[in-house]
Design a protein around this motif. Structure first.
Motif, PDB file in Angstrom:
ATOM      1  N   GLU A 174       0.816  -1.216   0.000  1.00 13.29           N
ATOM      2  CA  GLU A 174       0.000   0.000   0.000  1.00 13.29           C
ATOM      3  C   GLU A 174       0.850   1.266   0.000  1.00 13.29           C
ATOM      4  OE1 GLU A 174       0.153  -1.386   4.359  1.00 13.29           O
ATOM      5  OE2 GLU A 174       0.062  -2.285   2.356  1.00 13.29           O
ATOM      6  N   HIS A 175       2.128   1.141   0.392  1.00 13.33           N
ATOM      7  CA  HIS A 175       3.031   2.289   0.442  1.00 13.33           C
ATOM      8  C   HIS A 175       3.794   2.514  -0.859  1.00 13.33           C
ATOM      9  CE1 HIS A 175       2.752   2.717   4.877  1.00 13.33           C
ATOM     10  NE2 HIS A 175       2.653   1.403   4.871  1.00 13.33           N
ATOM     11  N   VAL A 176       3.725   1.568  -1.793  1.00 11.87           N
ATOM     12  CA  VAL A 176       4.648   1.539  -2.937  1.00 11.87           C
ATOM     13  C   VAL A 176       3.994   2.130  -4.180  1.00 11.87           C
ATOM     14  CG1 VAL A 176       6.024   0.042  -4.429  1.00 11.87           C
ATOM     15  CG2 VAL A 176       5.776  -0.516  -2.001  1.00 11.87           C
ATOM     16  N   SER A 177       4.516   3.246  -4.675  1.00  9.97           N
ATOM     17  CA  SER A 177       3.963   3.838  -5.892  1.00  9.97           C
ATOM     18  C   SER A 177       4.390   3.074  -7.136  1.00  9.97           C
ATOM     19  CB  SER A 177       4.374   5.311  -6.006  1.00  9.97           C
ATOM     20  OG  SER A 177       5.785   5.437  -5.995  1.00  9.97           O
ATOM     21  N   ASP A 178       5.617   2.532  -7.134  1.00 11.03           N
ATOM     22  CA  ASP A 178       6.110   1.778  -8.291  1.00 11.03           C
ATOM     23  C   ASP A 178       5.836   0.287  -8.066  1.00 11.03           C
ATOM     24  OD1 ASP A 178       7.364   0.765 -10.508  1.00 11.03           O
ATOM     25  OD2 ASP A 178       9.218   1.898 -10.255  1.00 11.03           O
ATOM     26  N   LEU A 179       4.586  -0.102  -8.271  1.00 15.26           N
ATOM     27  CA  LEU A 179       4.201  -1.497  -8.068  1.00 15.26           C
ATOM     28  C   LEU A 179       4.844  -2.418  -9.104  1.00 15.26           C
ATOM     29  CD1 LEU A 179       0.411  -1.141  -7.180  1.00 15.26           C
ATOM     30  CD2 LEU A 179       2.261  -1.832  -5.651  1.00 15.26           C
ATOM     31  N   THR A 180       5.105  -1.889 -10.293  1.00 13.38           N
ATOM     32  CA  THR A 180       5.755  -2.701 -11.322  1.00 13.38           C
ATOM     33  C   THR A 180       7.136  -3.148 -10.856  1.00 13.38           C
ATOM     34  OG1 THR A 180       4.539  -1.647 -13.133  1.00 13.38           O
ATOM     35  CG2 THR A 180       6.634  -2.710 -13.692  1.00 13.38           C
ATOM     36  N   GLN A 181       7.902  -2.232 -10.259  1.00 14.26           N
ATOM     37  CA  GLN A 181       9.231  -2.594  -9.757  1.00 14.26           C
ATOM     38  C   GLN A 181       9.127  -3.557  -8.578  1.00 14.26           C
ATOM     39  OE1 GLN A 181      12.368  -1.692 -11.061  1.00 14.26           O
ATOM     40  NE2 GLN A 181      12.918  -3.336  -9.655  1.00 14.26           N
ATOM     41  N   ALA A 182       8.167  -3.319  -7.704  1.00 14.19           N
ATOM     42  CA  ALA A 182       7.997  -4.203  -6.552  1.00 14.19           C
ATOM     43  C   ALA A 182       7.666  -5.625  -6.990  1.00 14.19           C
ATOM     44  CB  ALA A 182       6.900  -3.669  -5.634  1.00 14.19           C
ATOM     45  N   LEU A 183       6.745  -5.769  -7.941  1.00 11.46           N
ATOM     46  CA  LEU A 183       6.392  -7.109  -8.433  1.00 11.46           C
ATOM     47  C   LEU A 183       7.547  -7.737  -9.211  1.00 11.46           C
ATOM     48  CD1 LEU A 183       3.626  -8.655  -8.130  1.00 11.46           C
ATOM     49  CD2 LEU A 183       3.601  -6.266  -7.436  1.00 11.46           C
ATOM     50  N   LEU A 184       8.320  -6.911  -9.917  1.00 13.87           N
ATOM     51  CA  LEU A 184       9.506  -7.431 -10.598  1.00 13.87           C
ATOM     52  C   LEU A 184      10.483  -8.011  -9.582  1.00 13.87           C
ATOM     53  CD1 LEU A 184      11.245  -7.839 -13.126  1.00 13.87           C
ATOM     54  CD2 LEU A 184      12.072  -5.482 -12.840  1.00 13.87           C
ATOM     55  N   ASN A 185      10.695  -7.324  -8.468  1.00 12.08           N
ATOM     56  CA  ASN A 185      11.577  -7.835  -7.413  1.00 12.08           C
ATOM     57  C   ASN A 185      11.074  -9.166  -6.872  1.00 12.08           C
ATOM     58  OD1 ASN A 185      13.356  -5.675  -7.530  1.00 12.08           O
ATOM     59  ND2 ASN A 185      12.356  -4.537  -5.882  1.00 12.08           N
ATOM     60  N   VAL A 186       9.771  -9.241  -6.619  1.00  9.24           N
ATOM     61  CA  VAL A 186       9.197 -10.479  -6.084  1.00  9.24           C
ATOM     62  C   VAL A 186       9.375 -11.624  -7.084  1.00  9.24           C
ATOM     63  CG1 VAL A 186       7.047 -11.610  -5.381  1.00  9.24           C
ATOM     64  CG2 VAL A 186       7.556  -9.302  -4.577  1.00  9.24           C
ATOM     65  N   LYS A 187       9.112 -11.353  -8.357  1.00 10.68           N
ATOM     66  CA  LYS A 187       9.257 -12.400  -9.385  1.00 10.68           C
ATOM     67  C   LYS A 187      10.704 -12.870  -9.507  1.00 10.68           C
ATOM     68  CE  LYS A 187       7.255 -10.074 -12.728  1.00 10.68           C
ATOM     69  NZ  LYS A 187       6.718  -9.773 -14.072  1.00 10.68           N
ATOM     70  N   ARG A 188      11.641 -11.943  -9.421  1.00 14.89           N
ATOM     71  CA  ARG A 188      13.048 -12.318  -9.495  1.00 14.89           C
ATOM     72  C   ARG A 188      13.442 -13.231  -8.337  1.00 14.89           C
ATOM     73  NH1 ARG A 188      15.647  -6.347 -10.783  1.00 14.89           N
ATOM     74  NH2 ARG A 188      15.601  -6.464 -13.068  1.00 14.89           N
ATOM     75  N   LEU A 189      12.846 -13.002  -7.187  1.00 19.57           N
ATOM     76  CA  LEU A 189      13.213 -13.765  -5.993  1.00 19.57           C
ATOM     77  C   LEU A 189      12.602 -15.167  -5.989  1.00 19.57           C
ATOM     78  CD1 LEU A 189      12.795 -10.761  -3.579  1.00 19.57           C
ATOM     79  CD2 LEU A 189      14.918 -12.051  -3.832  1.00 19.57           C
ATOM     80  N   LEU A 190      11.412 -15.297  -6.539  1.00 12.75           N
ATOM     81  CA  LEU A 190      10.697 -16.569  -6.473  1.00 12.75           C
ATOM     82  C   LEU A 190      11.210 -17.581  -7.499  1.00 12.75           C
ATOM     83  CD1 LEU A 190       6.990 -15.399  -6.095  1.00 12.75           C
ATOM     84  CD2 LEU A 190       8.233 -16.828  -4.460  1.00 12.75           C
ATOM     85  N   LYS A 191      11.151 -18.844  -7.110  1.00 19.57           N
ATOM     86  CA  LYS A 191      11.253 -19.917  -8.086  1.00 19.57           C
ATOM     87  C   LYS A 191       9.975 -19.925  -8.933  1.00 19.57           C
ATOM     88  CE  LYS A 191      13.584 -23.033  -4.789  1.00 19.57           C
ATOM     89  NZ  LYS A 191      13.429 -24.305  -4.023  1.00 19.57           N
TER      90      LYS A 191
END
Length: 385
Positions: A174-191
């Motif tokens: 809810e605090h993150v304006s750049d949700l695209t970058q946040a989801l990119l980080n999550v995808k990079r981390l996950l198998k």
């Protein structure tokens, strides 16, 4: 400048709400410069607050959660006289949603003290914990973690990319304006096939979220599904019942073949009407508080609730000096003050107090007050929002 939706990148409609004055209030009950302006996205059902320039400094210098001690936490609810704190409930819900096994690599993303994961480890000590936050201020807590843990600050450790079975996030997106970058980080981390599990506020079950200045995203089930599908997630579960005033979300990272569903037009229209209703609630909020304050006359007052609602009420009072105290059942708030007024337990409310302004989510306010045994038979008048 045209405002763009953080979820779907469509142009946003005209404002639903704009706060009065030149200051806004944050999650941590801090006043910061700027006007809170809220818009609705007719394409995906997202509600969005314009990001204030002062938020950068706020996150760098002021924002912290429960950092007084290892034990400090927010009170979730009182059940049959027993206080249930947020980390305890979040851990219970998490363990009901995910089957933990030895060797599972679990990352708490935007973790602060990582109190929830710490509680899970007491039941599942064989999992491998990882911690990430954008600040170094929680490192002392991580150093006292109950078992060996790896952590990274500011940016996720690249060595972790593609290795995580589960990524957790509690009240961060809810605090993150750049949700695209946040989801990119999550995808990079996950198998591939890994689970993204997170909690975000549900504005439709707690209207306070609508005016929290540092909550730039106010999700709906529709906008959450759109966000996750857009970024390659499937098997999406959005539970808005198991945790009060929050969406509990679980999704599996599939990749390019996840697919997209078209948002339902009738559902979007209903969301917009609900958002307009909440905007109207806040447009009349100040007038209702001031009207009640005028009716009290010379009676001594207290504010129940030391969280966002209680603090918001205090900023609207014409005569704040007439507030004797703030009342809250959270034991970790004892000895603290708001507006130079003490925060006390219900049984310690001063005898001269005759009127209590209830600073709680309107959905639960009367139920919470009705369960305070120490106030049974007292001659107190309550103002409910």
């Amino acid at each position: 400048m045209i405002a763009i939706c953080n979820v779907c990148e469509s142009a946003l409609s005209v404002s639903l709400y704009e706060s009065l004055g030149t200051a806004s209030i944050t999650t941590m009950n801090q006043m910061i410069e700027g006007t809170t302006e809220v818009r609705f996205c007719s394409h995906c059902g997202h509600v969005q607050t314009s990001e204030l320039p002062s938020l950068v400094e706020y996150y760098a210098n002021e924002y912290e959660i429960n950092a007084t001690s290892d034990e400090e936490d927010q009170l979730y609810k009182v059940v049959d006289g027993r206080k249930v704190y947020r980390a305890e409930h979040q851990a219970s819900v998490l363990m009901s949603k995910i089957s933990f096994r030895d060797g599972l690599r679990v990352l708490d993303y935007g973790c602060a003290k990582s109190a929830t994961l710490k509680k899970v480890l007491t039941r599942h000590s064989g999992i491998k914990p990882f911690l990430f936050d954008v600040t170094d201020r929680y490192v002392p807590f991580w150093e006292r973690f109950p078992q060996d843990v790896q952590w990274s600050t500011h940016t996720p450790n690249p060595d972790w990319f593609g290795t995580m079975d589960v990524v957790l996030s509690f009240y961060a997106l809810e605090h993150v304006s750049d949700l695209t970058q946040a989801l990119l980080n999550v995808k990079r981390l996950l198998k591939t096939g890994g689970i993204f599990y997170f909690l975000v506020p549900n504005m439709y079950h707690n209207v306070a979220d609508f005016v929290v200045a540092d909550h730039v995203n106010h999700f709906s089930a529709s906008s959450l599904a759109y966000l996750l599908q857009r970024h390659g997630f499937g098997e999406i579960e959005v539970d808005e019942q198991i945790h009060d005033a929050a969406f509990v979300v679980k999704a599996r990272f599939i990749g390019e073949g996840a697919g997209m569903d078209t948002p339902d037009g009738d559902a979007l229209a209903r969301l917009r009407e609900e958002a307009l209703h909440i905007a109207q609630y806040w447009n009349t909020f100040a007038a209702r508080v001031k009207e009640y304050e005028g009716m009290v006359g010379d009676g001594a007052m207290a504010i129940y609730g030391a969280g966002f609602y209680g603090n918001f009420i205090s900023t609207l009072l014409m005569f704040p000096e007439r507030i004797s105290c703030f009342v809250d059942q959270n034991e970790y708030l004892r000895g603290k003050r708001i507006m130079s007024k003490p925060i006390v337990a219900p049984q310690d409310i001063p005898d001269e107090v005759s009127h209590v302004l209830v600073g709680l989510n309107p959905v639960i306010a009367k139920s919470v007050i009705g369960q305070i045994e120490q106030w049974q038979g007292k001659s107190l008048e309550f103002f409910y929002l």
